[in-house]
Write a protein that holds these residues in place. Structure first.
Motif: not given
Length: 107
Positions: A45-54, A56-72
């Motif tokens: 459990a402890t190593p799994a939590i540490c990997l999840c933290m790495v 979430a906080f260390v690995v760079p994530h690419k920016e994703v463009e939001p879907e076009p807005f449709v007013k429903y």
């Protein structure tokens, strides 16, 4: 103690010895179970939590463009204002990914 019972009533002594042996075995099994969960906590459990933290906080994530807005009509209804802020944004509102009833804030 059970030796005294064995002399007084042999059948009772056997029953008492059997009961004591069962109790001893149950305590040993409880100790083994607690050790197993302790090892799982620290080795899995402890190593799994540490990997999840790495991730979430260390690995760079690419920016994703939001879907076009449709007013429903059935989405983003505001029948009652939120009790915080301007009353239009949810408590964990993210301007880049959460749309307001009228559309995204930043486009």
């Amino acid at each position: 103690m059970w030796q005294i019972w064995k002399k007084v009533n042999p059948r009772m002594g056997i029953q008492m010895a059997t009961t004591m042996a069962k109790r001893h075995l149950a305590k040993a099994q409880d100790h083994n179970n607690s050790n197993m969960w302790k090892k799982l906590t620290f080795m899995v459990a402890t190593p799994a939590i540490c990997l999840c933290m790495v991730n979430a906080f260390v690995v760079p994530h690419k920016e994703v463009e939001p879907e076009p807005f449709v007013k429903y009509e059935h989405l983003r209804r505001r029948t009652k204002r939120f009790p915080w802020g301007d009353g239009n944004r949810s408590l964990f509102h993210n301007a880049k990914s959460n749309a307001l009833p009228d559309g995204y804030e930043h486009q």
